[in-house]
Design a protein around this motif. Structure first.
Motif, mmCIF file in Angstrom:
data_model
loop_
_atom_site.group_PDB
_atom_site.id
_atom_site.type_symbol
_atom_site.label_atom_id
_atom_site.label_comp_id
_atom_site.label_asym_id
_atom_site.label_seq_id
_atom_site.Cartn_x
_atom_site.Cartn_y
_atom_site.Cartn_z
ATOM 1 N N SER A 37 -4.416 -1.265 3.784
ATOM 2 C CA SER A 37 -3.024 -0.964 3.444
ATOM 3 C C SER A 37 -2.170 -0.688 4.670
ATOM 4 O O SER A 37 -0.943 -0.699 4.583
ATOM 5 C CB SER A 37 -2.966 0.237 2.493
ATOM 6 N N PHE A 38 -2.806 -0.458 5.817
ATOM 7 C CA PHE A 38 -2.064 -0.191 7.054
ATOM 8 C C PHE A 38 -1.863 -1.454 7.889
ATOM 9 O O PHE A 38 -1.396 -1.369 9.020
ATOM 10 C CB PHE A 38 -2.788 0.859 7.886
ATOM 11 N N PHE A 39 -2.179 -2.618 7.308
ATOM 12 C CA PHE A 39 -2.056 -3.870 8.055
ATOM 13 C C PHE A 39 -1.191 -4.867 7.304
ATOM 14 O O PHE A 39 -1.086 -4.833 6.068
ATOM 15 C CB PHE A 39 -3.440 -4.492 8.293
ATOM 16 N N ASP A 40 -0.583 -5.749 8.067
ATOM 17 C CA ASP A 40 0.083 -6.924 7.506
ATOM 18 C C ASP A 40 -0.897 -8.081 7.656
ATOM 19 O O ASP A 40 -1.126 -8.574 8.771
ATOM 20 C CB ASP A 40 1.386 -7.212 8.258
ATOM 21 N N TRP A 41 -1.475 -8.509 6.530
ATOM 22 C CA TRP A 41 -2.560 -9.491 6.571
ATOM 23 C C TRP A 41 -2.483 -10.370 5.336
ATOM 24 O O TRP A 41 -2.136 -9.902 4.244
ATOM 25 C CB TRP A 41 -3.911 -8.764 6.639
ATOM 26 N N ASP A 42 -2.791 -11.659 5.509
ATOM 27 C CA ASP A 42 -2.740 -12.585 4.375
ATOM 28 C C ASP A 42 -4.056 -12.673 3.619
ATOM 29 O O ASP A 42 -4.168 -13.414 2.632
ATOM 30 C CB ASP A 42 -2.309 -13.981 4.842
ATOM 31 N N PHE A 48 2.560 2.859 8.076
ATOM 32 C CA PHE A 48 2.996 3.143 6.710
ATOM 33 C C PHE A 48 4.128 2.218 6.257
ATOM 34 O O PHE A 48 4.759 2.486 5.228
ATOM 35 C CB PHE A 48 3.464 4.604 6.597
ATOM 36 N N ASN A 49 4.383 1.147 6.989
ATOM 37 C CA ASN A 49 5.476 0.241 6.627
ATOM 38 C C ASN A 49 5.273 -0.388 5.253
ATOM 39 O O ASN A 49 6.247 -0.626 4.526
ATOM 40 C CB ASN A 49 5.630 -0.858 7.686
ATOM 41 N N ASN A 50 4.027 -0.699 4.889
ATOM 42 C CA ASN A 50 3.772 -1.276 3.563
ATOM 43 C C ASN A 50 4.189 -0.317 2.459
ATOM 44 O O ASN A 50 4.770 -0.735 1.444
ATOM 45 C CB ASN A 50 2.289 -1.627 3.410
ATOM 46 N N TYR A 51 3.907 0.960 2.648
ATOM 47 C CA TYR A 51 4.274 1.960 1.642
ATOM 48 C C TYR A 51 5.790 2.124 1.577
ATOM 49 O O TYR A 51 6.362 2.287 0.491
ATOM 50 C CB TYR A 51 3.605 3.297 1.962
ATOM 51 N N LYS A 52 6.421 2.083 2.737
ATOM 52 C CA LYS A 52 7.881 2.196 2.762
ATOM 53 C C LYS A 52 8.536 0.992 2.107
ATOM 54 O O LYS A 52 9.447 1.125 1.280
ATOM 55 C CB LYS A 52 8.355 2.330 4.218
ATOM 56 N N GLU A 53 8.052 -0.210 2.455
ATOM 57 C CA GLU A 53 8.627 -1.438 1.897
ATOM 58 C C GLU A 53 8.408 -1.517 0.392
ATOM 59 O O GLU A 53 9.236 -2.058 -0.339
ATOM 60 C CB GLU A 53 7.995 -2.651 2.582
ATOM 61 N N MET A 54 7.301 -0.974 -0.053
ATOM 62 C CA MET A 54 6.967 -1.009 -1.469
ATOM 63 C C MET A 54 8.082 -0.420 -2.333
ATOM 64 O O MET A 54 8.387 -0.914 -3.422
ATOM 65 C CB MET A 54 5.662 -0.221 -1.688
ATOM 66 N N LEU A 87 1.195 -9.970 -5.528
ATOM 67 C CA LEU A 87 1.290 -9.898 -4.071
ATOM 68 C C LEU A 87 0.010 -10.392 -3.398
ATOM 69 O O LEU A 87 0.059 -11.051 -2.356
ATOM 70 C CB LEU A 87 1.582 -8.462 -3.646
ATOM 71 N N LEU A 88 -1.132 -10.091 -3.988
ATOM 72 C CA LEU A 88 -2.404 -10.495 -3.396
ATOM 73 C C LEU A 88 -2.631 -11.997 -3.462
ATOM 74 O O LEU A 88 -2.991 -12.627 -2.457
ATOM 75 C CB LEU A 88 -3.562 -9.764 -4.098
ATOM 76 N N PHE A 89 -2.427 -12.584 -4.641
ATOM 77 C CA PHE A 89 -2.859 -13.959 -4.857
ATOM 78 C C PHE A 89 -1.726 -14.983 -4.898
ATOM 79 O O PHE A 89 -1.988 -16.175 -4.822
ATOM 80 C CB PHE A 89 -3.664 -14.036 -6.161
ATOM 81 N N THR A 90 -0.491 -14.513 -5.043
ATOM 82 C CA THR A 90 0.635 -15.449 -5.043
ATOM 83 C C THR A 90 1.360 -15.434 -3.704
ATOM 84 O O THR A 90 1.671 -16.477 -3.143
ATOM 85 C CB THR A 90 1.631 -15.113 -6.174
ATOM 86 N N ARG A 91 1.612 -14.241 -3.190
ATOM 87 C CA ARG A 91 2.337 -14.126 -1.921
ATOM 88 C C ARG A 91 1.413 -13.955 -0.719
ATOM 89 O O ARG A 91 1.883 -13.911 0.421
ATOM 90 C CB ARG A 91 3.301 -12.926 -1.974
ATOM 91 N N ASN A 92 0.107 -13.823 -0.972
ATOM 92 C CA ASN A 92 -0.873 -13.642 0.117
ATOM 93 C C ASN A 92 -0.544 -12.437 1.006
ATOM 94 O O ASN A 92 -0.689 -12.503 2.226
ATOM 95 C CB ASN A 92 -0.974 -14.904 0.980
ATOM 96 N N ARG A 93 -0.118 -11.368 0.378
ATOM 97 C CA ARG A 93 0.175 -10.134 1.101
ATOM 98 C C ARG A 93 -0.909 -9.113 0.780
ATOM 99 O O ARG A 93 -0.735 -8.220 -0.051
ATOM 100 C CB ARG A 93 1.570 -9.615 0.749
ATOM 101 N N TYR A 94 -2.030 -9.268 1.458
ATOM 102 C CA TYR A 94 -3.196 -8.450 1.170
ATOM 103 C C TYR A 94 -2.959 -6.993 1.534
ATOM 104 O O TYR A 94 -3.419 -6.087 0.839
ATOM 105 C CB TYR A 94 -4.407 -8.993 1.936
ATOM 106 N N GLY A 95 -2.251 -6.748 2.602
ATOM 107 C CA GLY A 95 -1.976 -5.374 3.012
ATOM 108 C C GLY A 95 -1.112 -4.653 2.002
ATOM 109 O O GLY A 95 -1.393 -3.502 1.643
ATOM 110 N N MET A 96 -0.062 -5.318 1.519
ATOM 111 C CA MET A 96 0.815 -4.705 0.533
ATOM 112 C C MET A 96 0.082 -4.477 -0.781
ATOM 113 O O MET A 96 0.235 -3.429 -1.425
ATOM 114 C CB MET A 96 2.042 -5.591 0.302
#
Length: 294
Positions: free
Chosen positions: A37-42, A53-59, A257-266
């Motif tokens: 959750s602390f990474f930007d990863w596909d 914590f950017n993923n949590y903020k963006e969420m 987010l995981l399987f459509t946008r490939n945003r594994y971190g989010m």
């Protein structure tokens, strides 16, 4: 001393498979979700960018994710489960525990939806809600209530309620069986003593049976609330979060987010939030019932 040590070693060896299974199935995924959750990863490439914590903020700030609406919807489902599903389950449990004729048959009928696949239940209720040939609209038309017909799963005003009804239908038997077992465990002499003192059935239920089964009530409340927080499969089959996000819940947003946008971190961040929500809810419910018991 040697025998005691040997016994402890034997116990540890027998517990080891269960401990390894617990760690591998529950603890490790939680830790890995928190880590990612602390990474930007596909989720595919070997390159991960640490974002803190950017993923949590963006969420909670990105309108395309709209986590606030998803959390609101899941809290509504949890509230409906507590104020509608559980009282209905308790009523059925108290009714059946009186030893009525056909008691076992009713138990089986009420519990049967729990055994049916959620996908099958979703498909069944999609047919019931169909605006053209669904039994709900057909029944309303036959009763002259044409103006009450709706596109139940396609209307933002009714979609969430329509999605809750199948959940109520599926799990009311589950909670009913838990509470039924609790009511049956109440010593019969308690009821007999209350009846001798002139207590009515409602008073017996309120002052004797319900306080006695509070530990089971606590478990049912925890299961209902955390189950609502984790709701996914029925929502996914019925509406996939639509229309316009009206039935979106954190789990459906996470899968998207995981399987459509490939945003594994989010997606991992949302999973972490869900875990924290379930844990905090269980603690708060336990604290509430402990205060009541005291």
């Amino acid at each position: 001393m040697k025998k005691l040590y040997s016994n402890k070693l034997t116990i540890c060896l027998f517990l080891l498979p269960a401990i390894l299974l617990f760690v591998g199935v529950l603890v490790a995924p939680i830790v890995m979700s928190l880590y990612y959750s602390f990474f930007d990863w596909d989720g595919i490439s070997s390159t991960k960018t640490f974002v803190g914590f950017n993923n949590y903020k963006e969420m909670f700030t990105d309108d395309t994710i709209n986590m606030g609406l998803a959390l609101k919807n899941t809290c509504i489902l949890a509230l409906l489960s507590v104020v509608i599903q559980l009282p209905l389950s308790l009523f059925l449990a108290l009714l059946l525990a009186k030893g009525r004729k056909g008691e076992r048959g009713f138990l089986s009928v009420y519990f049967m939806p729990v055994l049916i696949s959620t996908v099958v239940i979703g498909q069944l209720w999609m047919k019931i809600y169909n605006p053209d040939y669904g039994i709900l609209n057909v029944a309303l038309r036959s009763l002259g209530l044409e103006k009450w017909t709706r596109i139940w799963l396609g209307d933002k005003k009714t979609a969430l309620w329509a999605a809750f009804v199948p959940t109520l239908w599926q799990y009311v038997g589950y909670h009913m069986l838990l509470l039924y077992a609790g009511v049956k465990s109440v010593p019969p002499e308690y009821r007999e003593a209350a009846m001798i003192d002139g207590a009515r059935e409602g008073q017996i239920n309120r002052y004797i049976i319900i306080p006695y089964i509070k530990p089971i009530l606590k478990i049912s409340v925890i299961f209902a609330v955390t189950g609502s927080f984790k709701s996914f499969d029925l929502i996914y089959v019925l509406t996939n979060g639509g229309p316009a996000g009206a039935t979106q819940v954190p789990s459906t947003r996470m899968i998207e987010l995981l399987f459509t946008r490939n945003r594994y971190g989010m997606g991992s961040a949302i999973a972490t939030v869900l875990i924290v929500m379930c844990f905090v809810a269980a603690l708060l419910i336990g604290f509430f019932f402990r205060e009541k018991e005291d």
